[in-house]
Design a protein around this motif. Structure first.
Motif, PDB file in Angstrom:
ATOM      1  N   ILE A 177      -3.446  -5.774   9.775  1.00 15.01           N
ATOM      2  CA  ILE A 177      -2.112  -5.728  10.391  1.00 15.01           C
ATOM      3  C   ILE A 177      -1.357  -4.541   9.803  1.00 15.01           C
ATOM      4  O   ILE A 177      -1.144  -4.480   8.585  1.00 15.01           O
ATOM      5  N   VAL A 178      -1.009  -3.593  10.646  1.00 17.84           N
ATOM      6  CA  VAL A 178      -0.306  -2.392  10.188  1.00 17.84           C
ATOM      7  C   VAL A 178       1.064  -2.315  10.859  1.00 17.84           C
ATOM      8  O   VAL A 178       1.155  -2.352  12.092  1.00 17.84           O
ATOM      9  N   GLY A 179       2.101  -2.204  10.049  1.00 19.98           N
ATOM     10  CA  GLY A 179       3.456  -2.094  10.578  1.00 19.98           C
ATOM     11  C   GLY A 179       4.018  -0.704  10.381  1.00 19.98           C
ATOM     12  O   GLY A 179       3.641   0.241  11.094  1.00 19.98           O
ATOM     13  N   ARG A 180       4.892  -0.570   9.366  1.00 23.52           N
ATOM     14  CA  ARG A 180       5.605   0.694   9.177  1.00 23.52           C
ATOM     15  C   ARG A 180       4.701   1.891   8.983  1.00 23.52           C
ATOM     16  O   ARG A 180       5.070   3.016   9.334  1.00 23.52           O
ATOM     17  N   GLN A 221       7.003  -6.151  -0.798  1.00 21.94           N
ATOM     18  CA  GLN A 221       5.789  -5.972   0.002  1.00 21.94           C
ATOM     19  C   GLN A 221       4.764  -5.167  -0.806  1.00 21.94           C
ATOM     20  O   GLN A 221       5.132  -4.220  -1.505  1.00 21.94           O
ATOM     21  N   ASP A 247       5.024 -13.736  15.507  1.00 16.00           N
ATOM     22  CA  ASP A 247       4.941 -14.035  14.068  1.00 16.00           C
ATOM     23  C   ASP A 247       6.121 -14.933  13.660  1.00 16.00           C
ATOM     24  O   ASP A 247       6.948 -14.568  12.839  1.00 16.00           O
ATOM     25  N   LYS A 286       1.606  -7.582  17.329  1.00 11.89           N
ATOM     26  CA  LYS A 286       2.359  -8.658  16.662  1.00 11.89           C
ATOM     27  C   LYS A 286       3.844  -8.340  16.735  1.00 11.89           C
ATOM     28  O   LYS A 286       4.255  -7.219  16.438  1.00 11.89           O
ATOM     29  N   ILE A 314      -0.657 -19.200   7.886  1.00 11.57           N
ATOM     30  CA  ILE A 314      -0.379 -18.286   6.769  1.00 11.57           C
ATOM     31  C   ILE A 314      -0.855 -18.947   5.467  1.00 11.57           C
ATOM     32  O   ILE A 314      -0.147 -19.764   4.872  1.00 11.57           O
ATOM     33  N   ALA A 342       2.036  -4.327  13.899  1.00 11.37           N
ATOM     34  CA  ALA A 342       3.283  -5.080  13.777  1.00 11.37           C
ATOM     35  C   ALA A 342       4.400  -4.212  14.327  1.00 11.37           C
ATOM     36  O   ALA A 342       4.846  -3.260  13.679  1.00 11.37           O
ATOM     37  N   VAL A 359      -3.853 -15.968   8.127  1.00 13.48           N
ATOM     38  CA  VAL A 359      -3.389 -14.759   7.458  1.00 13.48           C
ATOM     39  C   VAL A 359      -3.662 -14.942   5.972  1.00 13.48           C
ATOM     40  O   VAL A 359      -3.298 -15.973   5.399  1.00 13.48           O
ATOM     41  N   VAL A 411      -1.051  -3.516   4.963  1.00  9.82           N
ATOM     42  CA  VAL A 411      -2.003  -2.405   5.059  1.00  9.82           C
ATOM     43  C   VAL A 411      -1.224  -1.134   5.404  1.00  9.82           C
ATOM     44  O   VAL A 411      -0.461  -1.114   6.367  1.00  9.82           O
ATOM     45  N   MET A 459       0.392 -15.026   1.225  1.00 12.09           N
ATOM     46  CA  MET A 459       1.301 -13.948   1.617  1.00 12.09           C
ATOM     47  C   MET A 459       1.020 -12.683   0.817  1.00 12.09           C
ATOM     48  O   MET A 459       0.417 -12.722  -0.252  1.00 12.09           O
ATOM     49  N   SER A 460       1.479 -11.568   1.382  1.00 17.01           N
ATOM     50  CA  SER A 460       1.178 -10.265   0.783  1.00 17.01           C
ATOM     51  C   SER A 460       2.177  -9.872  -0.299  1.00 17.01           C
ATOM     52  O   SER A 460       1.970  -8.885  -0.996  1.00 17.01           O
TER      53      SER A 460
END
Ligand code: S5P
Length: 265
Positions: free
Chosen positions: A233-236, A215, A92, A61, A151, A37, A184, A203, A154-155
């Motif tokens: 899906i890995v973001g930060r 989150q 997204d 993403k 979706i 992400a 998702v 994640v 949601m997380s």
């Protein structure tokens, strides 16, 4: 759920959407189930990230509406990177309106999402008709070039996406198999149809808790082995690391090892 143990080759052959088939191919070829992400506000930074981690990911993403310097020319540049490093671009957008409006949001405006997105997210909230009609009529080209990712769950803490909602959304998604390429979720759906792909966000290997704004995080292994993720899906957890290439390699290795372990067990 038997779907969790089916080989990717077999799943590829049962998939009913060309973009899902392509994604299975990329996963197998790149030994990767990593989606990053790229939530930067600078498009240049997104492109720079994509150039460096492109070989390790299968999907990039983005949220096109947070980019401060969006132009279609820069999107062309990103598409070039995606082509050379072989990954898909997921917008997204989380559509959640009536089909007529979603159709306009998808094809129109300044972003022209249908021109470049391989995958686009949507909430099943407005009902099955929205899902069936979001890309246009059944002869629309977009049906083959872009896959909808529903979706279902949601997380976030206290999300309204309870099991009944997810179950109903999954049912509608399965009915629209020429539109929907995946979903998702935080747990595998009821259905044992293995041709669509589960994406699981939230994640992060470094944080077990969350981001203090709702989150919630788990590890790549937990996402794949306990929550049914095909793609993490890995973001930060990645984009803020000091060495994004090494971090991408760590997530790719851990995610792929978990997926291989789940399939062979
Ligand atoms: O339930 C969800 C669905 C999505 S698509 N929870 C999420 O976090 N996402 C997206 O995944 C979110 O919009 C963000 O782009 C990414 C998670 O980012 P991270 O920085 O928390 O890893």
């Amino acid at each position: 759920n038997p779907r969790l143990h089916v080989s990717l080759d077999e799943r590829r052959s049962s998939s009913k959407h060309p973009v899902a088939s392509r994604l299975f191919d990329l996963m197998i070829a790149k030994k990767s189930n990593l989606c990053v992400a790229a939530d930067f506000s600078s498009f240049d930074e997104v492109i720079k990230l994509a150039e460096s981690i492109g070989p390790k990911i299968v999907v990039l993403k983005i949220h096109v509406d947070i980019l401060e310097d969006f132009t279609l020319a820069k999107m062309k540049q990103l598409k070039k990177v995606a082509k050379s490093h072989e990954f898909l671009i997921m917008e997204d957008r989380k559509f959640a309106d009536i089909a007529n409006t979603v159709h306009q949001q998808f094809h129109g405006g300044v972003y022209q999402i249908s021109e470049w997105a391989d995958l686009v997210t949507a909430h099943p909230l407005p009902g099955p008709e929205m899902i069936t009609h979001m890309f246009g009529d059944s002869s629309s080209d977009s049906r083959d070039t872009c896959g909808c990712v529903l979706i279902l769950e949601m997380s976030t803490k206290n999300a309204l996406t309870n099991p009944d909602y997810a179950k109903e959304g999954a049912k509608w998604g399965l009915m629209a198999s020429d539109v929907v390429a995946g979903f998702v979720a935080q747990s595998p759906p009821d259905s044992d149809f293995s041709g669509w792909i589960q994406f699981t966000p939230g994640v992060n290997s470094a944080s077990k808790t969350g981001d203090s704004k709702g989150q919630q995080y788990c590890s790549p292994a937990e996402a794949v082995l306990e929550r049914g993720a095909d793609i993490i899906i890995v973001g930060r957890g990645l984009i803020n690391s000091s060495d994004v290439v090494a971090t991408a390699e760590n997530y790719r290795t851990e995610g792929w090892a978990a997926l291989t372990q789940r399939i062979t067990n």
